[in-house]
Write a protein that holds these residues in place. Sequence first.
Motif, PDB file in Angstrom:
ATOM      1  N   ASP A  75       8.212  15.902   7.749  1.00 32.17           N
ATOM      2  CA  ASP A  75       7.026  16.080   8.608  1.00 32.17           C
ATOM      3  C   ASP A  75       5.898  15.153   8.149  1.00 32.17           C
ATOM      4  O   ASP A  75       5.262  14.480   8.958  1.00 32.17           O
ATOM      5  N   SER A  76       5.672  15.145   6.843  1.00 30.56           N
ATOM      6  CA  SER A  76       4.575  14.330   6.293  1.00 30.56           C
ATOM      7  C   SER A  76       4.829  12.849   6.515  1.00 30.56           C
ATOM      8  O   SER A  76       3.899  12.080   6.801  1.00 30.56           O
ATOM      9  N   LEU A  77       6.089  12.436   6.368  1.00 28.77           N
ATOM     10  CA  LEU A  77       6.444  11.033   6.598  1.00 28.77           C
ATOM     11  C   LEU A  77       6.150  10.655   8.050  1.00 28.77           C
ATOM     12  O   LEU A  77       5.550   9.614   8.324  1.00 28.77           O
ATOM     13  N   GLU A  78       6.548  11.519   8.973  1.00 26.31           N
ATOM     14  CA  GLU A  78       6.307  11.239  10.396  1.00 26.31           C
ATOM     15  C   GLU A  78       4.813  11.139  10.701  1.00 26.31           C
ATOM     16  O   GLU A  78       4.393  10.332  11.525  1.00 26.31           O
ATOM     17  N   LEU A  80       0.391  12.500  -1.184  1.00 24.80           N
ATOM     18  CA  LEU A  80       0.140  13.574  -0.223  1.00 24.80           C
ATOM     19  C   LEU A  80       0.292  14.892  -0.960  1.00 24.80           C
ATOM     20  O   LEU A  80       1.074  15.002  -1.896  1.00 24.80           O
ATOM     21  N   ASP A  81      -0.437  15.891  -0.500  1.00 22.79           N
ATOM     22  CA  ASP A  81      -0.320  17.204  -1.113  1.00 22.79           C
ATOM     23  C   ASP A  81       0.878  17.916  -0.494  1.00 22.79           C
ATOM     24  O   ASP A  81       0.816  18.408   0.632  1.00 22.79           O
ATOM     25  N   ILE A  82       1.987  17.890  -1.219  1.00 24.01           N
ATOM     26  CA  ILE A  82       3.237  18.474  -0.717  1.00 24.01           C
ATOM     27  C   ILE A  82       3.638  19.601  -1.653  1.00 24.01           C
ATOM     28  O   ILE A  82       3.623  19.429  -2.864  1.00 24.01           O
ATOM     29  N   PHE A 122       7.372   6.197  -0.503  1.00 23.04           N
ATOM     30  CA  PHE A 122       8.318   6.713  -1.501  1.00 23.04           C
ATOM     31  C   PHE A 122       8.521   8.200  -1.199  1.00 23.04           C
ATOM     32  O   PHE A 122       7.595   8.997  -1.328  1.00 23.04           O
ATOM     33  N   VAL A 123       9.739   8.548  -0.760  1.00 21.25           N
ATOM     34  CA  VAL A 123      10.047   9.941  -0.425  1.00 21.25           C
ATOM     35  C   VAL A 123      11.014  10.468  -1.478  1.00 21.25           C
ATOM     36  O   VAL A 123      12.125   9.925  -1.632  1.00 21.25           O
ATOM     37  N   HIS A 124      10.580  11.486  -2.211  1.00 24.91           N
ATOM     38  CA  HIS A 124      11.392  12.001  -3.321  1.00 24.91           C
ATOM     39  C   HIS A 124      11.970  13.371  -2.978  1.00 24.91           C
ATOM     40  O   HIS A 124      11.225  14.300  -2.674  1.00 24.91           O
ATOM     41  N   ILE A 125      13.299  13.475  -3.029  1.00 26.94           N
ATOM     42  CA  ILE A 125      13.960  14.738  -2.687  1.00 26.94           C
ATOM     43  C   ILE A 125      14.671  15.269  -3.921  1.00 26.94           C
ATOM     44  O   ILE A 125      15.622  14.670  -4.431  1.00 26.94           O
ATOM     45  N   ARG A 178       0.861  -1.184   0.000  1.00 26.73           N
ATOM     46  CA  ARG A 178       0.000   0.000   0.000  1.00 26.73           C
ATOM     47  C   ARG A 178       0.900   1.236   0.000  1.00 26.73           C
ATOM     48  O   ARG A 178       1.328   1.704   1.042  1.00 26.73           O
ATOM     49  N   PRO A 179       1.217   1.721  -1.217  1.00 23.14           N
ATOM     50  CA  PRO A 179       2.249   2.743  -1.349  1.00 23.14           C
ATOM     51  C   PRO A 179       1.725   4.171  -1.203  1.00 23.14           C
ATOM     52  O   PRO A 179       0.616   4.483  -1.622  1.00 23.14           O
ATOM     53  N   LEU A 180       2.566   5.012  -0.595  1.00 24.08           N
ATOM     54  CA  LEU A 180       2.277   6.445  -0.488  1.00 24.08           C
ATOM     55  C   LEU A 180       3.445   7.214  -1.086  1.00 24.08           C
ATOM     56  O   LEU A 180       4.605   6.907  -0.791  1.00 24.08           O
ATOM     57  N   CYS A 181       3.126   8.196  -1.927  1.00 26.88           N
ATOM     58  CA  CYS A 181       4.162   9.033  -2.530  1.00 26.88           C
ATOM     59  C   CYS A 181       4.260  10.354  -1.787  1.00 26.88           C
ATOM     60  O   CYS A 181       3.264  11.067  -1.648  1.00 26.88           O
ATOM     61  N   ILE A 182       5.469  10.673  -1.311  1.00 28.53           N
ATOM     62  CA  ILE A 182       5.711  11.963  -0.657  1.00 28.53           C
ATOM     63  C   ILE A 182       6.707  12.705  -1.533  1.00 28.53           C
ATOM     64  O   ILE A 182       7.923  12.493  -1.449  1.00 28.53           O
TER      65      ILE A 182
END
Lengths: 403, 403
Positions: free
Chosen positions: A277-280, A266-268, A292-295, A244-248
């Motif tokens: 913050d959103s990940l936490e 998420l609306d980032i 999935f956290v994209h920087i 169950r993936p979430l894209c940040i």
Amino acid sequence: MTDLLKPLIQKNEKKIIFVVLDGLGGLPVNGRTELEVAHKPNLDKLAKSSACGLHIPVLPGITPGSGPGHLSLFGYDPLKWQIGRGVLEALGLGLELTDKDIAIRANYATLKEGVITDRRAGRIPTEESSRITEYLQENIRKIEDVKVFFRQGMEHRFSIVLRFPQNLPEGSYMIPDTDPQKEGKEPLPVRALSPQAEKVADILKRLLERIHYLIKDKKANYVLLRGVSMVPRIPSFGEIYGLRPLCIAAYPMYRGLARLLGMELLDIKGDISEEIDSLERTFPGNTYDFFFVHIKKVDSMGEDGNFDGKVKKIEEFDSYLPRILALKPDVLVITGDHSTPSLLKSHSWHPVPVLINSPYVLGGLVTGFSERECARGELGIFQTTHLMTLVLANSLRLKKFGA
Amino acid sequence: MTDLLKPLIQKNEKKIIFVVLDGLGGLPVNGRTELEVAHKPNLDKLAKSSACGLHIPVLPGITPGSGPGHLSLFGYDPLKWQIGRGVLEALGLGLELTDKDIAIRANYATLKEGVITDRRAGRIPTEESSRITEYLQENIRKIEDVKVFFRQGMEHRFSIVLRFPQNLPEGSYMIPDTDPQKEGKEPLPVRALSPQAEKVADILKRLLERIHYLIKDKKANYVLLRGVSMVPRIPSFGEIYGLRPLCIAAYPMYRGLARLLGMELLDIKGDISEEIDSLERTFPGNTYDFFFVHIKKVDSMGEDGNFDGKVKKIEEFDSYLPRILALKPDVLVITGDHSTPSLLKSHSWHPVPVLINSPYVLGGLVTGFSERECARGELGIFQTTHLMTLVLANSLRLKKFGA
């Protein structure tokens, strides 16, 4: 790959954090790469107890775009799943696409006496081109029963999406670019390369006629079409892997790609700080198990040729790493989608450093996190498309193959 | 691979010993793996002058079963050659199989009021189950024109082979397990998943009826079927490589696999000691030039989560190594078919340590034989299917490719 994995996948509660530092890999300037110069005690410490390696997004020597780079990371063969530039651009500009849509990259150009005298309309400033695009949208909402959406990009670039009343048949997008590629040549006509594309070509011809009538008195008096494409019917990431993936991610293109793969978003809008913050906030509970956290900024600095800026962005990420570790993910991956050495001011073909941290790694083979250290790691140098299989294995989600 | 090798192979007199320590690879517990903890002076010394590396049996992240693990070792693509468990088991128990045969793993179980109360009939002792299996064989020789063979395995396990009057069409084995996998559930019915399997399913149903009638008053009053399968038409190991192979293995499954590949077999019942004795006896002379020695217990200890036990088994093998070296093989390979870390109590996806000793290696790259040392070896991390090519090369059996 999907056929192999499908019968092996078993679901469980383990959680995976998958961090992509865009354009992570670099090259030495004065003997050391950006990763080697960066003061990043947390990343270095983590690497020592992780499985490290270098991955190859497409093939040795091939420089990946962001699309292929990310598809590989998520286990999709980037040679099989080629996503049209029109689609990537539209997704990147925040347009949502369906199977009813044709997406096109469009460029404002200047036409005189039947030939293109400037393919970029004098690199028209975004402010000016935006006004034209808005004017077009106000005056063109539909061609017959096909809705038309315009969205401005940078300078002469904009996106057009045609939304048909029903799903389009395969091959409907087979329409070559009208851009003659050189000044002093006539623009190419719109033409269908498949019977399924004829209806689309017909709508496009009529659309161009209307556009050209509306802008005939401007310097940007012509529109060239490129990358006519449709969203591919790409299998859902969550369904393939039982996750169950979430894209940040903040940047439109990566958000667009994640949406294409069926990830939730998420609306980032902002920077690393807002992403962490959103990940936490989303990590606890059972709603998601793949984050999935994209920087983005690491890549941007590389593209600008800003070595010190890239070093700083790596150091900035390092300062946030303790907050990620405090979440105690079962598997933590830190990598990039491709290399962007400041030296080259562009994406490059160099394999990308990766670390996988889980209780089931050897560790102890590297002294820090860098291109040269990862070359000595237990993962070796491998195809990026295998990364997700390793991630699933480390989260104990794969049964054994064969008896 | 076969097509590439065939024209390159040249026969010679050189002899190869190929030792498989089943489940060799491990993971650190308190910082060190089983191989790192084991006191194994002979293996460590040998590794220093050998070509070392890590091999990947199937694909990164994929955990191989014993079948795929061994097929890879012998150079057969495990994704192409998927051998059913029923076939492996039957071959292991000494039943010879043809293209007319269907092989099935069967378990004695206990059924009460329509549900399976014990999937192993109380782990019925082999002595007792043997008597039942003999009784079944005496009373059932044929169902219609199909011959039926029973062969007892360990405890509740036995093999059934159906021999039809003619070769069976492809897909005849497509019949799912009847084992419900959990106690308290009804056994699953026999059903055909392909039209070709219908005749086989019909015979199996009638066979089960007869069996259940014959054993209805026993504790083992039910038979569960698993791994219904047929022999694949797999090319002979000896023919592909121009070798005369001998299998020295005690465990049925590995013996079965070797027979499937056309290897000759010694009758071995016992432990490492008996296997090394047999090797010493058969090594001289010209009958064989490839000796596959399979040592099972290393894996068994890993499967039990017995870290110290696995260490001891590695040390035990090390104590026999001088006797193998005294035979002066031209090429000596020591490796595993997959990893079985005590930490995971199961097979795992981790690449497997390997050493190849011959006069034609670099050597000098590792300080001992372990997962982490092998990661630094001259063979790198490679697909297991390439190992046999390396072995042939080291025995000078491959001509150059192209002019």
